[in-house]
Each structure stands twice: as C-alpha cells, then as structure tokens.
Write an enzyme that holds these catalytic residues in place. Structure first.
Site, PDB file in Angstrom:
ATOM      1  N   ASP A  50      -3.001  -8.675  -1.678  1.00  0.00           N
ATOM      2  CA  ASP A  50      -2.462  -7.940  -0.684  1.00  0.00           C
ATOM      3  C   ASP A  50      -1.405  -8.610   0.086  1.00  0.00           C
ATOM      4  O   ASP A  50      -1.336  -9.684   0.297  1.00  0.00           O
ATOM      5  CB  ASP A  50      -3.536  -7.169   0.233  1.00  0.00           C
ATOM      6  CG  ASP A  50      -2.977  -5.968   1.100  1.00  0.00           C
ATOM      7  OD1 ASP A  50      -1.891  -5.387   0.506  1.00  0.00           O
ATOM      8  OD2 ASP A  50      -3.575  -5.768   1.901  1.00  0.00           O
ATOM      9  N   HIS A  86       6.312  -6.772  -5.250  1.00  0.00           N
ATOM     10  CA  HIS A  86       5.608  -6.578  -6.356  1.00  0.00           C
ATOM     11  C   HIS A  86       6.117  -7.572  -7.549  1.00  0.00           C
ATOM     12  O   HIS A  86       5.224  -8.394  -8.216  1.00  0.00           O
ATOM     13  CB  HIS A  86       5.661  -5.213  -6.837  1.00  0.00           C
ATOM     14  CG  HIS A  86       4.914  -4.224  -5.787  1.00  0.00           C
ATOM     15  ND1 HIS A  86       4.001  -4.597  -5.177  1.00  0.00           N
ATOM     16  CD2 HIS A  86       5.394  -3.234  -5.360  1.00  0.00           C
ATOM     17  CE1 HIS A  86       3.619  -3.567  -4.278  1.00  0.00           C
ATOM     18  NE2 HIS A  86       4.474  -2.547  -4.349  1.00  0.00           N
ATOM     19  N   LEU A 126     -10.084 -19.159 -20.011  1.00  0.00           N
ATOM     20  CA  LEU A 126     -10.083 -18.248 -18.643  1.00  0.00           C
ATOM     21  C   LEU A 126     -10.100 -16.973 -19.051  1.00  0.00           C
ATOM     22  O   LEU A 126      -9.539 -16.203 -19.701  1.00  0.00           O
ATOM     23  CB  LEU A 126      -8.830 -18.628 -17.853  1.00  0.00           C
ATOM     24  CG  LEU A 126      -8.796 -17.707 -16.564  1.00  0.00           C
ATOM     25  CD1 LEU A 126      -9.903 -18.161 -15.480  1.00  0.00           C
ATOM     26  CD2 LEU A 126      -7.387 -17.681 -16.023  1.00  0.00           C
TER      27      LEU A 126
HETATM   28  C1  IPE Z   1      -5.769  -2.809  -1.823  1.00  0.00           C
HETATM   29  O1  IPE Z   1      -4.685  -2.952  -1.003  1.00  0.00           O
HETATM   30  C2  IPE Z   1      -5.242  -2.779  -3.331  1.00  0.00           C
HETATM   31  C3  IPE Z   1      -4.784  -3.902  -4.017  1.00  0.00           C
HETATM   32  C4  IPE Z   1      -4.472  -4.802  -3.607  1.00  0.00           C
HETATM   33  C5  IPE Z   1      -4.269  -3.499  -5.206  1.00  0.00           C
HETATM   34  P1  IPE Z   1      -3.986  -1.781  -0.273  1.00  0.00           P
HETATM   35  O2  IPE Z   1      -2.907  -2.227   0.433  1.00  0.00           O
HETATM   36  O3  IPE Z   1      -3.774  -0.505  -1.149  1.00  0.00           O
HETATM   37  O4  IPE Z   1      -5.279  -1.477   0.767  1.00  0.00           O
HETATM   38  P2  IPE Z   1      -5.198  -0.729   2.251  1.00  0.00           P
HETATM   39  O5  IPE Z   1      -4.583   0.485   1.939  1.00  0.00           O
HETATM   40  O6  IPE Z   1      -4.564  -1.689   3.013  1.00  0.00           O
HETATM   41  O7  IPE Z   1      -6.759  -0.701   2.478  1.00  0.00           O
HETATM   42  C1  IPE Z   2      -0.472  -5.291  -2.754  1.00  0.00           C
HETATM   43  O1  IPE Z   2       0.594  -5.311  -1.841  1.00  0.00           O
HETATM   44  C2  IPE Z   2      -0.111  -4.739  -4.329  1.00  0.00           C
HETATM   45  C3  IPE Z   2      -0.655  -3.186  -4.254  1.00  0.00           C
HETATM   46  C4  IPE Z   2      -1.445  -2.582  -3.456  1.00  0.00           C
HETATM   47  C5  IPE Z   2      -0.136  -2.498  -5.443  1.00  0.00           C
HETATM   48  P1  IPE Z   2       0.875  -3.821  -0.758  1.00  0.00           P
HETATM   49  O2  IPE Z   2       1.850  -3.394  -1.421  1.00  0.00           O
HETATM   50  O3  IPE Z   2      -0.277  -3.161  -0.335  1.00  0.00           O
HETATM   51  O4  IPE Z   2       1.491  -4.633   0.323  1.00  0.00           O
HETATM   52  P2  IPE Z   2       1.327  -4.221   1.777  1.00  0.00           P
HETATM   53  O5  IPE Z   2      -0.082  -4.344   2.298  1.00  0.00           O
HETATM   54  O6  IPE Z   2       2.028  -3.214   1.978  1.00  0.00           O
HETATM   55  O7  IPE Z   2       2.247  -5.729   2.490  1.00  0.00           O
HETATM   56 MG    MG Z   3      -1.445  -3.451   1.142  1.00  0.00          MG
END
Ligand code: IPE
Ligand code: IPE
Ligand code: MG
Length: 234
Positions: free
Chosen positions: A16, A33, A127
């Site tokens: 995240d 990403h 792995l």
């Molecule tokens: C969780 O992250 C999902 C992934 C990392 C793929 P999100 O950014 O979607 O989660 P919330 O919305 O903060 O709970």
């Molecule tokens: C995690 O990073 C990746 C996905 C959920 C696809 P985020 O896109 O949630 O990044 P933040 O949390 O908004 O910074």
């Molecule tokens: Mg996020």
C-alpha cells in the site's frame, strides 16, 4: 543476528502507498503503481535470497474496482504485462507463480494468460509466489462455500481443514508474517481466513520506497515474537 535460523516460511504483503508516493512527487498515481511493480520484482528476489518459501502479495482488491476508471485500467494493464513478460524470468528464477482471487471478473483472454503463467512455472521449486488480484477475503470464503454447496456427494459436516481445501490458498501454508506498508493499520479484506494466527507488522514506508533492508527489519521483528496459538508459556 542470523535471521536465516528463524525465517518465516510464508510472508504476505499488502503493498500500500503507491498513490501517496506518486502524489508526493507530483506524479500521476499511475507512476506509483509502475514504481511499485519494480519494487515487487526486487522483493521477490530478496525473498528467495533470504530463504522465504512462500510470498503472497495483495495487488488489487475486490473493492479497488471502485477507483476511477483510468486508474483501474492502468493497474490491469500492468497485471497483463506482468503475466506475459514474466514467464521466462520466473522459470529462470525457479519461481512458481499462482494468481489468487476471483477470476470471474476477468476477460477470457486474461484468464488464459494467467493459466499460461501458472502452467509454465508449475514445476518451479524455489519461491512460491502468489499474486492476489481481484481478491477479497470475504469473496474467497463465499466462493469456497459455493464450491462445497455444488458438491454432489458432500458430507453433512465439514472440518476447518476440509474448508481450507476449498480456498484459493488450498495448496499453501497459512502466512507466518503479514506486512502492510503505507501506514494504515487494517486488513482491508486480505486473507481473512488464512491470517487467524499470523503475526502483523505495519510500517509507514510507502510501497515504492520499500526494499530489502525494510524486509529484513520486518523479519527481525518477527523473530522476536512469541507465537502461542492460545497456549501458555510453561
Ligand atoms: C489494500 O489497499 C489493497 C491493496 C494493497 C491491493 P487499499 O488502499 O485499497 O486499502 P484501503 O482502502 O486503504 O483500506
Ligand atoms: C496500493 O497503493 C495499490 C493498490 C491498492 C492497487 P494505493 O493505490 O492504495 O496507494 P495509496 O494508499 O492511495 O497511497
Ligand atoms: Mg491504499
């Protein structure tokens, strides 16, 4: 400290913070990403080197479809690219790849690409790498229930072990260590069943800034934990 002596067998990571990383750099979220994808490759290599046998990463949740269309398209494009571009490298690195999550949300050709990568790496022994895409813990549990309901000669009572065998993760052990980057302290629908006794580690580091040093820090923290599974110290 010799961390190899107590290395977790299965590490699950919620990657995240990509969007915030990009925002801080005044870049579009998409760039976060892309950078996150590069970090994931490095972390796979580090995990293998450190002796981790199973690595599961959360790449896209069943809730992430609610994001703006162009962001969803960007992530799906990266996923597709990964499926085709990584076959040779995964085999070379002896990495068995599995994709977990609900495939009903995918086009048929995407499902074919997933099958191809899984098939090509089936005999790899280094792995075990699980990529969770269109994955939700609740969705996985409900799909398992529905698989059981469809069984013709099903038992009237099933055990927790029986139930586990219908999950996407049926072939892999439950995670020992869960790492969430990006500062949030919640599960966000990740491996609800499998993480009943997993050790949790949270870091404020945004996923694109994560690296081998941070992974080792998490593992060292894990090695200090006492896992009791409901028992008491005697
Ligand atoms: C969780 O992250 C999902 C992934 C990392 C793929 P999100 O950014 O979607 O989660 P919330 O919305 O903060 O709970
Ligand atoms: C995690 O990073 C990746 C996905 C959920 C696809 P985020 O896109 O949630 O990044 P933040 O949390 O908004 O910074
Ligand atoms: Mg996020």
């Amino acid at each position: 400290m010799n961390i190899k002596s107590a290395i977790p067998k299965h590490v699950a990571i919620m990657m995240d913070g990509n969007g915030r990383w990009a925002k801080r750099k005044l870049l579009p979220r998409k760039m976060g990403h892309i950078e996150g994808g590069k970090v994931l490759e490095m972390i796979c290599a580090s995990s293998y080197k450190l002796g981790i046998k199973y690595l599961t990463v959360y790449a896209f949740s069943t809730e992430n479809w609610n994001r703006p269309r162009d962001e969803v398209d960007g992530i799906m494009h990266l996923f597709r690219k990964y499926l085709t571009d990584s076959i040779e490298q995964s085999v070379k690195n002896d990495m068995r790849v599995r994709v977990i999550g609900n495939r009903e949300g995918f086009d048929k050709d995407l499902v074919n690409e997933i099958d191809k990568l899984e098939e090509a790496t089936r005999n790899c022994k280094g792995l075990n790498f699980q990529l969770a895409v269109n994955y939700g813990g609740k969705d996985e549990i409900v799909r398992a229930v529905n698989k059981i309901l469809l069984l013709k000669d099903r038992k009237s009572v099933i055990s927790t072990d029986d139930f586990s065998s219908y999950l996407d993760t049926w072939e892999i052990p439950e995670p020992d260590l869960f790492i969430r980057t990006g500062g949030e302290k919640r599960l966000s629908n990740f491996m609800l069943w499998e993480m009943a006794y997993t050790e949790f580690y949270f870091t404020d580091i945004l996923w694109p800034d994560f690296n081998e040093v941070e992974l080792i820090k998490a593992i060292e923290d894990f090695t200090m934990r006492e896992r009791r599974y409901g028992r008491i110290e005697e």
